[in-house]
Design an enzyme around this catalytic site. Structure first.
Site, PDB file in Angstrom:
ATOM      1  CB  SER A 252      -0.853  -0.096   1.043  1.00 60.69           C
ATOM      2  OG  SER A 252       0.058   0.122   2.345  1.00 60.69           O
ATOM      3  CE  LYS A 253      -2.767   6.526  -2.309  1.00 63.74           C
ATOM      4  NZ  LYS A 253      -3.502   6.522  -3.415  1.00 63.74           N
ATOM      5  NE  ARG A 254      -3.102   6.272   3.489  1.00 63.69           N
ATOM      6  CZ  ARG A 254      -2.955   6.989   2.655  1.00 63.69           C
ATOM      7  NH1 ARG A 254      -1.828   7.541   2.217  1.00 63.69           N
ATOM      8  NH2 ARG A 254      -3.913   7.531   1.963  1.00 63.69           N
ATOM      9  CG  ASN A 256       6.789  -0.470   0.164  1.00 64.19           C
ATOM     10  OD1 ASN A 256       7.870   0.347  -0.118  1.00 64.19           O
ATOM     11  ND2 ASN A 256       6.695  -1.616   0.777  1.00 64.19           N
TER      12      ASN A 256
END
Ligand code: GLU
Length: 494
Positions: A252-254, A256
């Site tokens: 997830s962009k949170r 990575n």
């Protein structure tokens, strides 16, 4: 049989590394068997899809070095390859299912559906639809249609029994029909849902094998029912393991960076990215770790895929990239640097930043080093403006990240607007915000005009640096994050 596979990205966000990962395995599977690899754009979610995202996805895929035989950009015998241009096809197919008695009109309003869900939940049942409109008489349906009542089309699902699916990588998986919802096939806006469009297109485009992410496994029983209802042969379906963060949660962009553009801007070269993605769920003969795409294709065997959750390990990616860079000749290396950022177009963007600031030409490097480096060095206290504290600065930066996520066209004015929106929500001055953001993004107390700098650095790298700064200030727990998001969404609109 000629193998035909496809990827079917939805243009609802920045080009995701997961799309390249799935594309890579589809490509290898097709090319190792003399088959075709197709790109189809699944843009039926009118609210979330944007043609700009489609363009970014196609550009990013092309940058990886993968190529396709049919797609929205190059056409092909089974076009159009963009679902929004195929709506009449889905409508016709929905009509076929209605005529065969496998689908029905549903007139329930959102309020009714909510009430049904609540009742079913209190009874310990699955919270899907209860099928009440399937029991309406033909006359009543006709009357309500004639009166122009809003409706959708749902598929019927057997009340009893189970669906046994076979995924060659996973063996047999059984799903009870009782937990499968009467899936909406056609929405009230006349657009199909993913399920109907996906099955119809896979069939009409002659797809023989579907290789997709694990998250779609629960959809397969619905898809198999649709194949059965249409009396079509279903393709062979493989579900590949999802890419994971280090803590094994879904990438997830949170936690990575997930955008292909981020890795491109960082100076990862395309063959290294594909090599790294290849290592994720596949082992090359002899456990080779460094290889080219053609080598992967040459001996590709889907049975060598492993299902254990592959961790997207940035250090490993960096190592693979180093191995590929080391193999380049000096001439090739120079060409890569030129393609990356050392070209006149890119450098021209930097000139307004450095003009009138240089005493000697050599000052150029120091003035804009942050454009080329992967990370910048930041001290937490430098980001906190006078009379503000560390937690408040962190919250403001987090909101700023959310605001930047909404910007598709990352240019100066849009960036400026993001600053203004956050300033308004948080009651911070623009000067305070720019102080924190400038340090987070450039690592410098004094830097060229920030909006222009950010536009050149690009959205993905900027957001990653901001996330880094947030961690440095004081990491946000899950609960706090949710609360902050609620506060942000509420105040953003009001
Ligand atoms: N549109 C789906 C996605 O965005 C495609 C899933 C599939 O391959 O069936 O991933």
């Amino acid at each position: 049989m000629t193998v035909r596979v496809r990827i079917a990205p939805s243009p609802t966000g920045s080009p995701h590394v997961g799309t390249a990962y799935i594309a890579l395995f589809n490509y290898c599977f097709a090319k190792s068997q003399g088959g075709s690899f197709i790109v189809r754009i699944e843009d039926t979610d009118q609210e979330r899809s944007d043609p700009k995202y489609e363009q970014m996805i196609m550009d990013a895929l092309r940058w990886t070095g993968l190529s396709w035989d049919e797609g929205p950009d190059i056409g092909g015998p089974h076009g159009p390859y963009r679902q929004s241009e195929r709506t009449s096809i889905y409508r016709q197919h929905a009509e076929t299912l209605l005529a065969k008695g496998h689908a029905y009109h549903c007139f329930c309003t959102p309020d009714t559906l909510q009430a049904i869900r609540a009742v079913r939940f209190s009874q310990g049942l699955s919270t899907g639809y209860d099928g009440r409109c399937a029991r309406l008489t033909a006359e009543e349906v006709l009357r309500r249609l004639r009166e122009g009542e809003d409706h959708i089309i749902r598929m019927l699902v057997p009340e009893q029994g189970a669906c046994v699916i076979h995924d060659p990588l996973r063996g047999e998986v059984t799903f009870d029909y009782s937990v499968i919802d009467h899936q909406v096939l056609l929405k009230s806006d006349g657009f199909p849902t993913y399920h109907l469009a996906n099955v119809v297109d896979d069939h009409l485009m002659g797809i023989t094998h579907v290789i997709r992410g694990e998250e779609w496994l629960p959809s397969l029983p619905k898809h198999l029912l649709l194949y059965q209802y249409f009396e079509w042969d279903a393709p062979v379906v493989y579900h590949l393991p999802l890419l994971r963060n280090e803590d094994k949660s879904k990438l997830s962009k949170r936690k990575n960076p997930t955008s292909i553009l981020y890795y491109r801007d960082l100076g990862i070269i395309p063959e290294a990215l594909l090599n790294f993605l290849g290592l994720m769920a596949y082992s090359m003969p002899g456990e080779r770790e460094v290889f080219q795409l053609e080598e992967m294709v040459a001996g590709f065997d889907i049975k060598r895929m492993s299902l254990s959750g592959p961790v997207f390990d940035l250090q490993k990616l960096s190592w693979v990239n180093q191995q590929h860079l080391a193999q380049l000749t000096a001439d090739e290396l120079m060409k890569r640097l030129i393609d990356w950022k050392l070209n006149p177009e890119y450098m021209a963007q930097l000139m307004p930043m450095v003009a009138k600031r240089m005493h000697r030409l050599g000052d150029f490097m120091e003035l804009c080093d942050f454009v080329f480096y992967s990370d910048v060095k930041v001290e937490a206290e430098d980001m906190v403006p006078k009379n503000r504290d560390q937690d408040g600065t962190r919250d403001m930066l987090q909101m700023f990240v959310w605001e930047l996520e909404k910007v598709i066209d990352f240019h100066e004015e849009a960036i400026e607007q993001a600053f203004k929106t956050v300033a308004q929500i948080e009651n911070w001055s623009l000067r305070e915000i720019t102080q924190a953001v400038r340090i987070a993004v450039t690592g410098k107390v004094v830097a060229p005009p920030l909006f222009g700098v950010m536009a050149v650095i690009g959205s993905d790298v900027c957001r990653n640096r901001l996330m880094h700064a947030i961690q440095l200030l004081a990491p946000l727990g899950k609960k706090k994050l949710a609360k902050l998001q609620e506060h942000y969404e509420k105040n953003r609109i009001s």
